[in-house]
Structures are given as structure tokens and as C-alpha cells.
Design a protein around this motif. Structure first.
Motif, PDB file in Angstrom:
ATOM      1  N   LYS A   6       4.269   3.440  -4.648  1.00  7.41           N
ATOM      2  CA  LYS A   6       3.775   4.861  -4.164  1.00  7.41           C
ATOM      3  C   LYS A   6       2.897   4.661  -2.723  1.00  7.41           C
ATOM      4  CE  LYS A   6       4.366   7.605  -8.344  1.00  7.41           C
ATOM      5  NZ  LYS A   6       3.518   8.110  -9.334  1.00  7.41           N
ATOM      6  N   ILE A   7       2.019   3.323  -2.942  1.00  6.21           N
ATOM      7  CA  ILE A   7       1.028   3.264  -2.071  1.00  6.21           C
ATOM      8  C   ILE A   7       1.784   2.482  -0.869  1.00  6.21           C
ATOM      9  CG2 ILE A   7      -1.170   1.799  -1.333  1.00  6.21           C
ATOM     10  CD1 ILE A   7      -2.055   2.383  -4.169  1.00  6.21           C
ATOM     11  N   ILE A   8       2.788   1.499  -1.048  1.00  5.90           N
ATOM     12  CA  ILE A   8       3.372   1.170   0.091  1.00  5.90           C
ATOM     13  C   ILE A   8       4.327   1.945   0.842  1.00  5.90           C
ATOM     14  CG2 ILE A   8       5.174  -0.567   0.589  1.00  5.90           C
ATOM     15  CD1 ILE A   8       3.950  -2.545  -1.390  1.00  5.90           C
ATOM     16  N   THR A   9       4.757   3.225  -0.020  1.00  5.28           N
ATOM     17  CA  THR A   9       5.507   4.055   0.614  1.00  5.28           C
ATOM     18  C   THR A   9       4.752   4.976   1.550  1.00  5.28           C
ATOM     19  OG1 THR A   9       7.118   4.120  -1.286  1.00  5.28           O
ATOM     20  CG2 THR A   9       7.033   6.053  -0.019  1.00  5.28           C
ATOM     21  N   ALA A  10       3.433   5.376   0.998  1.00  7.03           N
ATOM     22  CA  ALA A  10       2.635   6.105   1.742  1.00  7.03           C
ATOM     23  C   ALA A  10       2.226   5.409   2.951  1.00  7.03           C
ATOM     24  CB  ALA A  10       1.169   6.641   0.985  1.00  7.03           C
ATOM     25  N   ILE A  11       1.989   4.318   3.137  1.00  7.94           N
ATOM     26  CA  ILE A  11       1.692   3.369   4.199  1.00  7.94           C
ATOM     27  C   ILE A  11       2.617   3.412   5.261  1.00  7.94           C
ATOM     28  CG2 ILE A  11       1.169   0.892   5.230  1.00  7.94           C
ATOM     29  CD1 ILE A  11      -0.423   0.475   2.482  1.00  7.94           C
ATOM     30  N   LEU A  12       3.858   3.426   4.832  1.00  7.25           N
ATOM     31  CA  LEU A  12       4.895   3.281   5.824  1.00  7.25           C
ATOM     32  C   LEU A  12       5.265   4.698   6.357  1.00  7.25           C
ATOM     33  CD1 LEU A  12       7.482   0.887   3.795  1.00  7.25           C
ATOM     34  CD2 LEU A  12       5.899   0.261   6.017  1.00  7.25           C
ATOM     35  N   LEU A  13       5.251   5.580   5.511  1.00 10.50           N
ATOM     36  CA  LEU A  13       5.431   6.947   6.100  1.00 10.50           C
ATOM     37  C   LEU A  13       4.253   7.488   7.112  1.00 10.50           C
ATOM     38  CD1 LEU A  13       6.654   8.782   2.805  1.00 10.50           C
ATOM     39  CD2 LEU A  13       7.746   8.369   4.841  1.00 10.50           C
ATOM     40  N   ILE A  14       3.017   7.068   6.650  1.00  7.11           N
ATOM     41  CA  ILE A  14       2.118   7.333   7.878  1.00  7.11           C
ATOM     42  C   ILE A  14       2.406   6.870   9.105  1.00  7.11           C
ATOM     43  CG2 ILE A  14      -0.593   6.898   8.445  1.00  7.11           C
ATOM     44  CD1 ILE A  14      -0.922   7.681   5.523  1.00  7.11           C
ATOM     45  N   ALA A  15       2.899   5.384   8.977  1.00  3.68           N
ATOM     46  CA  ALA A  15       2.951   4.528  10.081  1.00  3.68           C
ATOM     47  C   ALA A  15       4.157   5.291  11.162  1.00  3.68           C
ATOM     48  CB  ALA A  15       3.280   2.930   9.591  1.00  3.68           C
ATOM     49  N   LEU A  16       5.308   5.497  10.110  1.00  4.84           N
ATOM     50  CA  LEU A  16       6.573   5.982  10.820  1.00  4.84           C
ATOM     51  C   LEU A  16       6.223   7.259  11.496  1.00  4.84           C
ATOM     52  CD1 LEU A  16       9.433   5.753  11.316  1.00  4.84           C
ATOM     53  CD2 LEU A  16       9.606   7.008   9.144  1.00  4.84           C
ATOM     54  N   ILE A  38      -7.159   7.811  13.933  1.00  4.13           N
ATOM     55  CA  ILE A  38      -7.359   8.291  12.592  1.00  4.13           C
ATOM     56  C   ILE A  38      -6.250   7.707  11.804  1.00  4.13           C
ATOM     57  CG2 ILE A  38      -6.814  10.439  11.297  1.00  4.13           C
ATOM     58  CD1 ILE A  38      -8.473  11.967  13.588  1.00  4.13           C
ATOM     59  N   ALA A  39      -4.889   7.626  12.354  1.00  3.26           N
ATOM     60  CA  ALA A  39      -3.766   7.069  11.567  1.00  3.26           C
ATOM     61  C   ALA A  39      -3.926   5.507  11.397  1.00  3.26           C
ATOM     62  CB  ALA A  39      -2.540   7.126  12.769  1.00  3.26           C
ATOM     63  N   PHE A  40      -4.689   4.867  12.367  1.00  4.99           N
ATOM     64  CA  PHE A  40      -4.755   3.490  12.376  1.00  4.99           C
ATOM     65  C   PHE A  40      -5.790   3.313  11.062  1.00  4.99           C
ATOM     66  CE2 PHE A  40      -7.476  -0.467  12.701  1.00  4.99           C
ATOM     67  CZ  PHE A  40      -6.274  -1.425  12.798  1.00  4.99           C
ATOM     68  N   GLY A  41      -6.852   4.229  10.963  1.00  7.47           N
ATOM     69  CA  GLY A  41      -7.812   4.148   9.998  1.00  7.47           C
ATOM     70  C   GLY A  41      -7.094   4.308   8.580  1.00  7.47           C
ATOM     71  N   ALA A  42      -6.292   5.473   8.374  1.00  4.76           N
ATOM     72  CA  ALA A  42      -5.517   5.706   7.249  1.00  4.76           C
ATOM     73  C   ALA A  42      -4.615   4.602   6.794  1.00  4.76           C
ATOM     74  CB  ALA A  42      -4.669   7.072   7.299  1.00  4.76           C
ATOM     75  N   ILE A  43      -4.089   4.004   7.558  1.00  8.41           N
ATOM     76  CA  ILE A  43      -3.139   2.659   7.394  1.00  8.41           C
ATOM     77  C   ILE A  43      -3.986   1.821   6.759  1.00  8.41           C
ATOM     78  CG2 ILE A  43      -1.664   1.070   8.341  1.00  8.41           C
ATOM     79  CD1 ILE A  43      -0.717   3.268  10.338  1.00  8.41           C
ATOM     80  N   LEU A  44      -5.218   1.386   7.651  1.00  9.62           N
ATOM     81  CA  LEU A  44      -5.868   0.325   7.077  1.00  9.62           C
ATOM     82  C   LEU A  44      -6.708   0.552   5.711  1.00  9.62           C
ATOM     83  CD1 LEU A  44      -7.338  -2.403   8.269  1.00  9.62           C
ATOM     84  CD2 LEU A  44      -9.075  -0.962   9.124  1.00  9.62           C
ATOM     85  N   ALA A  45      -7.046   1.903   5.480  1.00 13.50           N
ATOM     86  CA  ALA A  45      -7.556   2.170   4.297  1.00 13.50           C
ATOM     87  C   ALA A  45      -6.585   1.935   3.015  1.00 13.50           C
ATOM     88  CB  ALA A  45      -8.118   3.564   4.110  1.00 13.50           C
TER      89      ALA A  45
END
Length: 65
Positions: A6-16, A38-45
Motif C-alpha cells: 500500500k505504501i509503495i502504491t501511494a508513493i507511485l501514485l503521488i509521483a505520477l 510539497i510533492a517531493f516532500g511527500a514522496i520522501l516521507a
């Protein structure tokens, strides 16, 4: 679905979504630099959270041995 999936899916969706917004200059109500930060920070978090969860699961597996 495991928590890690689920976390990996969230990371990829935010990036996309972030890449699509930045490439096509879709107005989001803030400057491009602010949105990208903000997007980079979310992906990093989420990435750091994934590393922490992996470390915890590795430590739990070592305790069982």
C-alpha cells in the motif's frame, strides 16, 4: 494487500500525479516550485517510512532465528 504494498502504491501514485501536473502545467492554486517541493516532500516521507518499516520487519525476523 500488505502495508508495504500500500505504501509503495501511494508513493507511485503521488509521483505520477505530480509529474502529470508539472508537465502539463495544470493550475493547482500554488506556484510550481511550491507544488514540486510539497510533492517531493511527500514522496520522501513515504520513502523514509518504507525504510523504517523494512528495518523493523528485518529486526523482527532476526529475533525469530
Amino acid at each position: 494487500m500488505k502495508r508495504r504494498d500500500k505504501i509503495i502504491t501511494a508513493i507511485l501514485l503521488i509521483a505520477l500525479v505530480s509529474i502529470a501536473i508539472l508537465i502539463f502545467s495544470i493550475p493547482v492554486g500554488m506556484s510550481t516550485k511550491t507544488y514540486a517541493s510539497i510533492a517531493f516532500g511527500a514522496i520522501l516521507a513515504f520513502g523514509i517510512l518504507e525504510l523504517i518499516l523494512s528495518l523493523i520487519s528485518t529486526l523482527k525476523n532476526q529475533d525469530k532465528r
